[in-house]
Write an enzyme that holds these catalytic residues in place. Structure first.
Site, PDB file in Angstrom:
ATOM      1  N   GLY A  12       0.839  -1.207   0.000  1.00  0.00           N
ATOM      2  CA  GLY A  12       0.000   0.000   0.000  1.00  0.00           C
ATOM      3  C   GLY A  12       0.867   1.247   0.000  1.00  0.00           C
ATOM      4  O   GLY A  12       0.553   2.252   0.652  1.00  0.00           O
ATOM      5  N   ALA A  15       0.243   5.736  -1.361  1.00  0.00           N
ATOM      6  CA  ALA A  15      -0.400   6.916  -0.764  1.00  0.00           C
ATOM      7  C   ALA A  15      -0.368   6.825   0.751  1.00  0.00           C
ATOM      8  O   ALA A  15      -0.004   5.785   1.319  1.00  0.00           O
ATOM      9  CB  ALA A  15      -1.856   7.007  -1.235  1.00  0.00           C
ATOM     10  N   ARG A  38      -1.785   0.830  -7.619  1.00  0.00           N
ATOM     11  CA  ARG A  38      -1.737   1.953  -8.556  1.00  0.00           C
ATOM     12  C   ARG A  38      -0.313   2.191  -9.047  1.00  0.00           C
ATOM     13  O   ARG A  38       0.458   2.921  -8.417  1.00  0.00           O
ATOM     14  CB  ARG A  38      -2.276   3.209  -7.870  1.00  0.00           C
ATOM     15  N   ASP A  63      -1.879  -6.539  -5.900  1.00  0.00           N
ATOM     16  CA  ASP A  63      -3.098  -6.475  -5.102  1.00  0.00           C
ATOM     17  C   ASP A  63      -2.960  -7.562  -4.033  1.00  0.00           C
ATOM     18  O   ASP A  63      -2.945  -8.760  -4.355  1.00  0.00           O
ATOM     19  CB  ASP A  63      -4.312  -6.746  -6.005  1.00  0.00           C
ATOM     20  N   TYR A 156     -14.956  -2.804   9.932  1.00  0.00           N
ATOM     21  CA  TYR A 156     -13.600  -2.233   9.871  1.00  0.00           C
ATOM     22  C   TYR A 156     -12.893  -2.472  11.208  1.00  0.00           C
ATOM     23  O   TYR A 156     -11.730  -2.914  11.245  1.00  0.00           O
ATOM     24  CB  TYR A 156     -13.646  -0.734   9.543  1.00  0.00           C
TER      25      TYR A 156
HETATM   26  C1  8X3 Z   1      -8.376   4.579  11.291  1.00  0.00           C
HETATM   27  C2  8X3 Z   1      -8.878   5.177  12.553  1.00  0.00           C
HETATM   28  O1  8X3 Z   1     -10.972   5.789  13.910  1.00  0.00           O
HETATM   29  O2  8X3 Z   1     -10.920   6.432  11.569  1.00  0.00           O
HETATM   30  O3  8X3 Z   1      -7.930   3.296  11.481  1.00  0.00           O
HETATM   31  O4  8X3 Z   1     -11.225   4.137  12.184  1.00  0.00           O
HETATM   32  S1  8X3 Z   1     -10.572   5.369  12.526  1.00  0.00           S
END
Ligand code: 8X3
Length: 257
Positions: A12, A15, A38, A63, A156
């Site tokens: 990654g 960026a 990219r 990827d 996430y």
């Molecule tokens: C990124 C932090 O809090 O935006 O890992 O998920 S948050």
């Protein structure tokens, strides 16, 4: 312990934290193996890294979700690039911010495939060589999100909680070898993270950072380089870093505008 002349592999790298980490290692004279999807953006980072002092740069269009491509990329590295000393498992993203029971399954899959399975594929391809050579350091990018789940971000957050478990598991599994394992867990960092999460909705993305002096990608890169340049007998297990205006993934002190 200097990273000068060492091969540092960053996923990654085109960026954000990945690119800043490439430039920070470049300034230390490392040899950089940069991977990203990219290719165009990656070649800009490669040129900037050389200008910043990298001893050499080799870029791979990759990827991390593609298990076979990851193994092939590592197996087919030119001889002079094969002895990876530092692996920075940085490739990762978030998609969407909504209640779990109405979340988009495609978004979940993209996050799990990149942040968890991608990290595993790269680790599986690179770490055996480190063990055989008797040298190596794996730095995984975690998050405050892995420490404390926030509403609408369950998947996430789960990928980052998984990263934490994998970081701890790998550290236990390489015990008895000189390989070191570190998780660097930032809170709010101003990158295109939120723009990616909201699929280009810049108004919504900018609200995330409103009234907070966020960390910069360079702040995080500095910690990564620091962790990898401790004396060989020192293992930094985990670093949790946030802006001063953030206590955890739920609690901020925002300035009113
Ligand atoms: C990124 C932090 O809090 O935006 O890992 O998920 S948050």
């Amino acid at each position: 312990m200097s990273v000068k002349g060492k091969i540092v592999f960053i996923t990654g790298a085109s960026a954000g934290i990945g690119a800043a980490t490439a430039l920070a290692f470049a300034a230390e004279g490392a040899r950089l193996l940069l991977a990203a999807r990219r290719a165009g953006k990656l070649s800009e980072i490669a040129s900037a890294a050389l200008a910043r002092g990298a001893e050499a740069v080799h870029s791979i269009d990759l990827d991390v979700r593609d298990r076979r491509a990851v193994q092939k990329a590592i197996d087919e590295l030119p001889e002079e690039w094969s002895a990876i000393e530092v692996l920075v498992n940085n490739a990762g993203l978030s998609r969407g911010l909504e209640k779990l029971y109405v979340g988009k399954i495609e978004d979940w899959e993209e996050m799990i495939d990149t942040n968890v399975k991608g990290l595993l594929y790269v680790t599986r391809a690179v770490v055996p060589g480190m063990v055989v050579r008797g040298h190596g350091h794996v730095v995984n990018l975690g998050s405050t999100a892995g420490d404390l789940t926030y509403p609408n971000g369950a998947v996430y957050c789960a990928t980052k909680a998984a990263e934490r478990a994998l970081n701890d598991g790998l550290r236990q599994d390489v015990l008895g070898t000189p390989v070191r394992v570190t998780s660097v867990d930032p809170g709010m960092v101003e990158t295109d993270f939120s723009l990616v999460r909201f699929r280009g909705d810049s108004e919504r993305a900018s609200k995330v950072y409103k009234g907070v002096k966020a960390l910069t990608p360079e702040d995080v890169a500095e910690v990564i380089v620091w962790a990898t340049s401790r004396p060989a007998h020192v293992n930094i297990a985990r670093v949790l870093l946030t802006p001063v205006q953030q206590a955890n993934s739920l609690l901020f002190s925002r300035e009113e505008s």
